[in-house]
Design an enzyme around this catalytic site. Structure first.
Site, PDB file in Angstrom:
ATOM      1  N   ASN A 151       0.817  -1.227   0.000  1.00 43.53           N
ATOM      2  CA  ASN A 151       0.000   0.000   0.000  1.00 43.53           C
ATOM      3  C   ASN A 151       0.845   1.268   0.000  1.00 43.53           C
ATOM      4  OD1 ASN A 151       0.784  -0.659   2.632  1.00 43.53           O
ATOM      5  ND2 ASN A 151      -1.022   0.284   3.552  1.00 43.53           N
ATOM      6  N   LYS A 174      11.974  -8.306   1.976  1.00 43.15           N
ATOM      7  CA  LYS A 174      11.048  -8.853   0.984  1.00 43.15           C
ATOM      8  C   LYS A 174       9.893  -7.884   0.827  1.00 43.15           C
ATOM      9  CE  LYS A 174       7.409 -11.218   1.004  1.00 43.15           C
ATOM     10  NZ  LYS A 174       6.693 -10.462  -0.043  1.00 43.15           N
ATOM     11  N   GLU A 177       5.074  -8.342  -3.624  1.00 45.32           N
ATOM     12  CA  GLU A 177       5.221  -8.694  -5.042  1.00 45.32           C
ATOM     13  C   GLU A 177       4.312  -7.827  -5.911  1.00 45.32           C
ATOM     14  OE1 GLU A 177       5.207 -10.843  -2.522  1.00 45.32           O
ATOM     15  OE2 GLU A 177       7.278 -11.479  -2.798  1.00 45.32           O
ATOM     16  N   GLU A 249       3.806  -4.329  12.686  1.00 44.42           N
ATOM     17  CA  GLU A 249       2.925  -3.185  12.427  1.00 44.42           C
ATOM     18  C   GLU A 249       1.792  -3.735  11.582  1.00 44.42           C
ATOM     19  OE1 GLU A 249       0.959  -0.797  10.804  1.00 44.42           O
ATOM     20  OE2 GLU A 249       2.610   0.099   9.662  1.00 44.42           O
ATOM     21  N   CYS A 283      -3.269   1.735   6.769  1.00 41.48           N
ATOM     22  CA  CYS A 283      -3.559   1.090   8.049  1.00 41.48           C
ATOM     23  C   CYS A 283      -4.041   2.081   9.103  1.00 41.48           C
ATOM     24  CB  CYS A 283      -2.329   0.338   8.545  1.00 41.48           C
ATOM     25  SG  CYS A 283      -0.858   1.355   8.600  1.00 41.48           S
TER      26      CYS A 283
HETATM   27  N1  LIG Z   1      -0.642  -2.664   8.036  1.00 42.14           N
HETATM   28  C1  LIG Z   1      -0.573  -2.387   6.750  1.00 42.14           C
HETATM   29  O1  LIG Z   1      -0.036  -1.376   6.350  1.00 42.14           O
HETATM   30  C2  LIG Z   1      -1.120  -3.355   5.743  1.00 42.14           C
HETATM   31  C3  LIG Z   1      -2.140  -4.214   6.064  1.00 42.14           C
HETATM   32  N2  LIG Z   1      -2.627  -5.066   5.142  1.00 42.14           N
HETATM   33  C4  LIG Z   1      -3.743  -5.917   5.541  1.00 42.14           C
HETATM   34  O2  LIG Z   1      -3.794  -7.048   4.683  1.00 42.14           O
HETATM   35  C5  LIG Z   1      -5.102  -7.243   4.223  1.00 42.14           C
HETATM   36  C6  LIG Z   1      -5.215  -7.855   2.897  1.00 42.14           C
HETATM   37  O3  LIG Z   1      -4.136  -7.563   2.028  1.00 42.14           O
HETATM   38  P1  LIG Z   1      -3.616  -8.761   1.177  1.00 42.14           P
HETATM   39  O4  LIG Z   1      -2.468  -8.328   0.336  1.00 42.14           O
HETATM   40  O5  LIG Z   1      -4.796  -9.370   0.485  1.00 42.14           O
HETATM   41  O6  LIG Z   1      -3.195  -9.656   2.420  1.00 42.14           O
HETATM   42  P2  LIG Z   1      -2.143 -10.707   2.804  1.00 42.14           P
HETATM   43  O7  LIG Z   1      -2.337 -10.948   4.252  1.00 42.14           O
HETATM   44  O8  LIG Z   1      -2.200 -11.868   1.873  1.00 42.14           O
HETATM   45  O9  LIG Z   1      -0.731  -9.987   2.544  1.00 42.14           O
HETATM   46  C7  LIG Z   1      -0.342  -8.854   3.210  1.00 42.14           C
HETATM   47  C8  LIG Z   1       1.173  -8.691   3.020  1.00 42.14           C
HETATM   48  O10 LIG Z   1       1.837  -9.718   3.726  1.00 42.14           O
HETATM   49  C9  LIG Z   1       2.722 -10.454   2.885  1.00 42.14           C
HETATM   50  N3  LIG Z   1       2.661 -11.840   3.323  1.00 42.14           N
HETATM   51  C10 LIG Z   1       1.633 -12.711   3.206  1.00 42.14           C
HETATM   52  N4  LIG Z   1       1.953 -13.894   3.759  1.00 42.14           N
HETATM   53  C11 LIG Z   1       3.212 -13.782   4.247  1.00 42.14           C
HETATM   54  C12 LIG Z   1       4.109 -14.649   4.943  1.00 42.14           C
HETATM   55  N5  LIG Z   1       3.754 -15.896   5.304  1.00 42.14           N
HETATM   56  N6  LIG Z   1       5.330 -14.182   5.261  1.00 42.14           N
HETATM   57  C13 LIG Z   1       5.706 -12.917   4.954  1.00 42.14           C
HETATM   58  N7  LIG Z   1       4.912 -12.044   4.301  1.00 42.14           N
HETATM   59  C14 LIG Z   1       3.681 -12.464   3.959  1.00 42.14           C
HETATM   60  C15 LIG Z   1       2.225 -10.246   1.483  1.00 42.14           C
HETATM   61  O11 LIG Z   1       3.313 -10.327   0.569  1.00 42.14           O
HETATM   62  C16 LIG Z   1       1.650  -8.837   1.563  1.00 42.14           C
HETATM   63  O12 LIG Z   1       2.650  -7.871   1.352  1.00 42.14           O
HETATM   64  C17 LIG Z   1      -5.685  -5.870   4.232  1.00 42.14           C
HETATM   65  O13 LIG Z   1      -7.067  -5.968   4.373  1.00 42.14           O
HETATM   66  C18 LIG Z   1      -5.067  -5.253   5.423  1.00 42.14           C
HETATM   67  O14 LIG Z   1      -5.828  -5.589   6.548  1.00 42.14           O
HETATM   68  C19 LIG Z   1      -2.127  -5.145   3.875  1.00 42.14           C
HETATM   69  C20 LIG Z   1      -1.104  -4.313   3.506  1.00 42.14           C
HETATM   70  C21 LIG Z   1      -0.553  -3.344   4.414  1.00 42.14           C
HETATM   71  O1  LIG Z   2      -0.508   1.619   6.074  1.00 38.59           O
HETATM   72  C1  LIG Z   2       0.298   2.015   6.884  1.00 38.59           C
HETATM   73  C2  LIG Z   2       0.925   3.340   6.725  1.00 38.59           C
HETATM   74  C3  LIG Z   2       0.626   4.071   5.628  1.00 38.59           C
HETATM   75  C4  LIG Z   2       1.192   5.325   5.459  1.00 38.59           C
HETATM   76  C5  LIG Z   2       2.049   5.811   6.387  1.00 38.59           C
HETATM   77  S1  LIG Z   2       2.713   7.377   6.167  1.00 38.59           S
HETATM   78  O2  LIG Z   2       1.735   8.295   6.697  1.00 38.59           O
HETATM   79  O3  LIG Z   2       2.895   7.626   4.760  1.00 38.59           O
HETATM   80  O4  LIG Z   2       3.982   7.425   6.903  1.00 38.59           O
HETATM   81  C6  LIG Z   2       2.333   5.082   7.508  1.00 38.59           C
HETATM   82  C7  LIG Z   2       1.774   3.838   7.674  1.00 38.59           C
END
Ligand SMILES: NC(=O)C1=CN([C@@H]2O[C@H](COP(=O)(O)OP(=O)(O)OC[C@H]3O[C@@H](n4cnc5c(N)ncnc54)[C@H](O)[C@@H]3O)[C@@H](O)[C@H]2O)C=CC1
Ligand SMILES: O=Cc1ccc(S(=O)(=O)O)cc1
Length: 482
Positions: A151, A174, A177, A249, A283
């Site tokens: 994101n 990592k 992708e 996080e 997030c």
């Molecule tokens: N806290 C944040 O900034 C983020 C939160 N999310 C959360 O993930 C949800 C769904 O996003 P998706 O991409 O569909 O979810 P996902 O849970 O499949 O993947 C989220 C991220 O985790 C990585 N990932 C997945 N399995 C992993 C593993 N076993 N080891 C290491 N990395 C792994 C993926 O490459 C991806 O970058 C969102 O609804 C949101 O809740 C997603 C991206 C960022």
């Molecule tokens: O999704 C988590 C997230 C997204 C943006 C930022 S920032 O405001 O650009 O630093 C931090 C955390």
């Protein structure tokens, strides 16, 4: 303009070469833009070994000189903002203006961490032995394995690199992708600024394979993950079994408490911008709006009107306010959350479907319109699960303590916001709200000098701020008899 994608191991870029490949697509059009090699088990092992080999080299450079390298990286990031923003928008979808802001924030993180690395002080503790001195010293923990999401690929991956490098650690990163190109570009900039081979290694491929193998590797001393709560919980289990430090996080479900005395105009302008930034895939973005009943009607109506005015389209186009979601899965999730909320009596005030007017070239893009829903009760699924998309949920309240209780009624605890002119209400919310980050009368939340992270199911540990830097050190107690 889009970089050639590859793995970076011990200073060598590896593209293709008998490995499986992942096709990277532009989410606005569905068009392929690059091919990503999938790391083999040997690649993963080599990356861990390279990070170990480079560790004494990098930690042997003074914090002052490491800081100078980080400052150079920040300068180049700023100079090349236009090119880097285009890469970011092409693979991630956000409007160019937002991409440029992300590059600026990434540069700030490198610069700030580089400076803060010079201020990791130890302590001299009055000694209980006449012939000895007692010291507490901080030493870089060693090679870090980090996993960053799609994101905000530049800032969320970039600040993991910045903190590790500032501390004297090496890193195997990592990135996601879905949006790999920007971190390939940033890693190349780091190399050009004097970061030695093996200090930064990049892997792409099958996430579970890479994380499991890296956690097992003896070279890796710390983990850092940004992503979903289920994946964070899984990695936390693996890290616990291997007795390795981990920073998580994870998701958020940020509440906004809007009191009767709030500056409504300010809350509206800032609220719409914060909610629909990056199509709500943030997030810390505001999601649950608890609005005092006396201003609920007016706030919902004006918020929906502003949301309706947002132009949705290809982030590369001038005048677009909101781009696509990252992939089809997120569009499906938006549809399910919306249908479930409506089935429970919720009223759609705006959006609620894919945008009706999109150019023919965007028909294969993954779009969802800015959506505002007035919820009927507390049962909607989207109140429990992080929507991670352009959904704003509105609910009225009559009593401040009731609003704080409902704001805290989520498993998540990353960010929280309040709008009020009353110091008494502000203090009450600040003290009682369960969140790692709280902002009053603003949606600003992540300057590099403040620690960022959550409580409850939003994870633990902090990134950025001096607290985030210190997570990259181990403490050594020293007694020196002289
Ligand atoms: N806290 C944040 O900034 C983020 C939160 N999310 C959360 O993930 C949800 C769904 O996003 P998706 O991409 O569909 O979810 P996902 O849970 O499949 O993947 C989220 C991220 O985790 C990585 N990932 C997945 N399995 C992993 C593993 N076993 N080891 C290491 N990395 C792994 C993926 O490459 C991806 O970058 C969102 O609804 C949101 O809740 C997603 C991206 C960022
Ligand atoms: O999704 C988590 C997230 C997204 C943006 C930022 S920032 O405001 O650009 O630093 C931090 C955390």
């Amino acid at each position: 303009m889009y970089p050639e994608l590859g793995l970076l191991i011990d200073g060598e870029w590896i593209s293709g070469l008998e490995r499986d490949a992942i096709v990277v697509r532009n989410p606005a059009t569905g068009a392929p833009i690059g091919e990503l090699p999938v790391a083999t088990v040997q690649d993963i092992d080599r990356a861990a070994e390279a990070a170990q080999k480079a560790f004494p080299v990098w930690r042997g450079i003074t914090a002052l000189d490491r800081g100078r390298v980080l400052a150079r990286i920040a300068t180049i990031l700023r100079e090349r903002t236009a090119e880097l923003s285009a890469i970011l928008t092409l693979e991630q979808g956000k409007p160019l203006r937002e991409a440029a802001a992300e590059i600026a924030a990434t540069a700030d993180s490198f610069e700030w961490m580089g400076e803060e690395g010079r201020r990791v002080y130890g302590r001299v503790v009055p000694s209980r032995f006449a012939d000895a001195e007692q010291l507490v010293v901080h030493e870089p923990i060693g090679p870090v394995a980090a996993f960053s999401p799609w994101n905000f690929p530049a800032i969320l991956g970039g600040r993991k690199i910045a903190a590790a490098l500032a501390a004297g650690c090496t890193i195997v990163l990592k990135p996601a992708e879905e949006a790999p190109g920007i971190l390939v570009a940033i890693a190349k900039i780091c190399e050009s600024c004097g970061v030695p081979a093996g200090v930064i290694n990049l892997l792409f491929g099958v996430p579970a394979r890479i994380s499991q193998r890296l956690i097992e590797r003896p070279e890796i001393r710390k983990l850092s993950f940004t992503g979903s709560t289920p994946v964070g919980r899984h990695l936390s289990g693996l890290a616990g079994a291997a007795l390795k430090r981990i920073t998580l996080e994870l998701g958020g479900h940020a509440p906004v408490i809007l009191c009767e005395d709030a500056d409504l105009e300010r809350a509206l302008q800032l609220g719409v911008a914060a909610k629909f930034r990056n199509a709500g895939q943030v997030c810390n973005c505001p999601t649950r709006f608890y609005v005092h009943e006396k201003v609920f009607g007016e706030f919902c109506e004006r918020f929906s009107q502003l949301a309706r005015n947002l132009v949705v389209g290809d982030g590369l186009e001038e005048g677009v306010h909101m781009g696509p979601l990252i992939h089809e899965r997120r569009v499906r999730a938006m549809r399910e959350y919306t249908e479930d909320a409506v089935a429970g009596g919720g009223e759609i005030l705006c959006g609620g479907d894919a945008p009706s007017e999109l150019a023919a070239s965007l028909q294969d893009g993954t779009f969802w319109a800015p959506t505002v829903i007035a919820l009927a009760g507390n049962e909607a699924r989207v109140l429990r699960e992080e929507p991670f998309g352009p959904l704003a949920l509105m609910q009225p309240f009559s009593d401040l303590d009731e609003a704080i209780g409902r704001a805290n009624g989520s498993d998540y605890g990353l960010a929280a916001y309040a709008f009020t002119q009353s110091l008494k209400s502000a203090r009450r919310i600040q003290e009682r709200i369960e969140a790692g980050c709280f902002s009053l009368n603003t949606f600003a939340i992540t300057p590099p000098e403040l620690p960022y992270g959550g409580v409850k199911q939003s994870g633990f540990g902090r990134e950025m701020g001096s607290e985030g830097l210190l997570e990259h050190f181990q403490t050594k107690a020293v007694i020196r008899a002289v």
